[in-house]
Design an enzyme around this catalytic site. Structure first.
Site, PDB file in Angstrom:
ATOM      1  N   CYS A 106       0.926  -1.168   0.028  1.00 57.51           N
ATOM      2  CA  CYS A 106      -0.001   0.028   0.100  1.00 57.51           C
ATOM      3  C   CYS A 106       0.853   1.339   0.070  1.00 57.51           C
ATOM      4  CB  CYS A 106      -0.948   0.098   1.059  1.00 57.51           C
ATOM      5  SG  CYS A 106      -1.973  -1.534   1.424  1.00 57.51           S
ATOM      6  N   HIS A 136      -9.376   2.895  -1.917  1.00 58.42           N
ATOM      7  CA  HIS A 136      -7.988   2.335  -1.933  1.00 58.42           C
ATOM      8  C   HIS A 136      -7.693   1.360  -2.876  1.00 58.42           C
ATOM      9  CE1 HIS A 136      -4.176   1.367  -0.180  1.00 58.42           C
ATOM     10  NE2 HIS A 136      -4.675   0.251   0.650  1.00 58.42           N
ATOM     11  N   CYS A 172       0.632   3.252   6.133  1.00 54.21           N
ATOM     12  CA  CYS A 172       0.945   1.815   6.493  1.00 54.21           C
ATOM     13  C   CYS A 172       0.785   0.911   5.208  1.00 54.21           C
ATOM     14  CB  CYS A 172      -0.177   1.402   7.705  1.00 54.21           C
ATOM     15  SG  CYS A 172      -1.862   0.992   7.088  1.00 54.21           S
TER      16      CYS A 172
END
Length: 432
Positions: free
Chosen positions: A91, A384, A419
């Site tokens: 990510c 996302h 993160c």
């Protein structure tokens, strides 16, 4: 030695983010990333120009995408002499790509570059089973009919079942959501707290669209004009009705589809340059990328350390190096993999014990003003696409600082925290 150059964030462009298996289900990573880069090239009138480099990547990636960023750059309108390469850090992919480009600019190796990322949860790679792969290998090596028949004799129907790519942690076999369930229990984060943060993510995103914030950061694509995940009509009552998504049996699960990021398709990019290049081309920097830090945690042999807690470490080291405190920032952009993960990070910064035993500090890092957190929407509300989120955050954070400067007459500062799977985290500082 060369003088370190300041790194300007000039702007960004992305396509609206879409819930998987909806608007972009028939688009590949290369199509989406090419579209995003093309939009950035047009927005900044870069057609035919040779840039220092383009850096990007994807997490869910087909073998045919082995040179994804180069192929997307070739289709973007830039000069074919612009080098490009792929980078992947789950990510954190596109924020790490941003740092890679920025470092070369700072060192004077290049003057201008593009960072970005793309992911399609709709177009997940499918692999043949191990048994089928073995069969194909033996058939390819066979040099006689007998050898081919012997190879086929090992065939079993179960071999036809494909292997679907996933992002579960290889060392634990648990999904990121299951790990976050452990984290929120460790930090006593309630379901109500998570739902409240998720609601703010949606409301802030809706408000940002209403005031035109995304007008020059996003270009319609695939029938979408805005992020398809945003819910202007959501409420705490609606969020409270959702069932647990990752712990469905213990009766203790608090992560739901409403306070977690959904599977998302999309792409994003950001344009970075030296101060001299920006001045020479008469482009006004939105902000300056000052510094960045990457951290990792030992979540597999130290179960009390959460999978997604690495940003807490990265931020602590970044602040120390720059002689700053959490209170020295005007805005905070913390990637919302899950609302619960954000809340764990905030509690860790406030914890004297965690800051002493895990971060090696004499005192807590402190708290932040929640009204300054993800004020234009976060990943829960906007979506996302794994590798695209960092570029989305950097471009939006830079624009927010430019608006802050125009409204207040003074420069501002933003802390970015992302993160990533594998116990990784990246933090960065923007000023402007």
């Amino acid at each position: 030695m060369k003088t370190i150059q300041r790194v300007a964030v000039l702007g960004g462009d992305r396509i609206p983010f879409a819930r998987y298996n909806t608007a972009y289900k028939d688009f590949s990573n290369q199509q989406m990333f090419t579209q995003t880069l093309s939009q950035l090239v047009r927005r900044f009138d870069l057609q035919g120009q040779r840039l220092g480099e383009v850096v990007g990547g994807a997490v869910l990636k087909h073998a045919k995408d082995f040179n994804l960023t180069r192929e997307s750059a070739l289709g973007s309108g830039l000069s074919a002499q612009t080098p490009a390469y792929d980078l992947q850090q789950a990510c954190a992919t596109s924020i790490q790509a941003t740092v890679a480009v920025a470092n070369k600019i700072a060192l004077g190796q290049i003057e201008v570059g593009i960072a970005g990322g793309v992911d399609s949860a709709s177009d997940v790679p499918l692999a043949v089973s191990d048994g089928q792969r073995t069969l194909f290998r033996e058939l390819a090596a066979a040099r006689s009919t007998g050898a081919r028949l012997r190879a086929w004799s090992g065939f079993r129907p179960a071999m036809l079942k494909p292997k679907v790519a996933d992002v579960d942690e290889p060392r634990t076999g648990l999904s990121m959501g299951q790990h976050t369930e452990r984290m929120v229990r460790e930090w006593n984060v309630s379901r109500e707290e998570q739902d409240a943060l998720a609601l703010a993510s949606h409301r802030n995103g809706v408000a940002a669209y209403a005031r035109g914030f995304y007008r020059d950061l996003l270009t319609p694509f695939g029938g979408l004009e805005r992020d398809g995940i945003l819910r202007p009509d959501t409420s705490l009552e609606r969020l409270a009705k959702l069932a647990p998504a990752y712990d469905k049996t213990s009766g203790k699960g608090t992560l739901t589809a409403g306070n977690s990021t959904p599977l998302t398709d999309g792409a994003a990019s950001v344009l970075l340059a030296s101060e001299a290049w920006a001045a020479a081309t008469q482009r006004q920097p939105l902000a300056w990328l000052v510094d960045a830090e990457t951290a990792a945690v030992d979540f597999f042999s130290q179960p009390s350390e959460g999978l997604l807690m690495a940003p807490a470490h990265a931020v602590a080291r970044l602040l120390a190096r720059n002689q700053l405190t959490l209170a020295d920032f005007d805005y905070y952009e913390i990637h919302e993999a899950f609302a619960g993960q954000v809340l764990c990070t905030l509690k860790a910064w406030e914890s004297a014990d965690y800051c002493r035993t895990r971060l090696g500090l004499d005192a807590p890092l402190g708290s932040i003003d929640r009204a300054r957190l993800n004020i234009n929407g976060g990943s829960v509300g906007l979506g996302h696409p794994f590798a695209a989120t960092g570029a989305r955050i950097v471009a939006a954070a830079a624009k927010q600082l430019a608006e802050h400067r125009a409204a207040s007459g003074r420069s501002g500062r933003t802390l970015i925290s992302v993160c990533a799977a594998g116990g990784l985290g990246v933090a960065a500082i923007l000023e402007g």
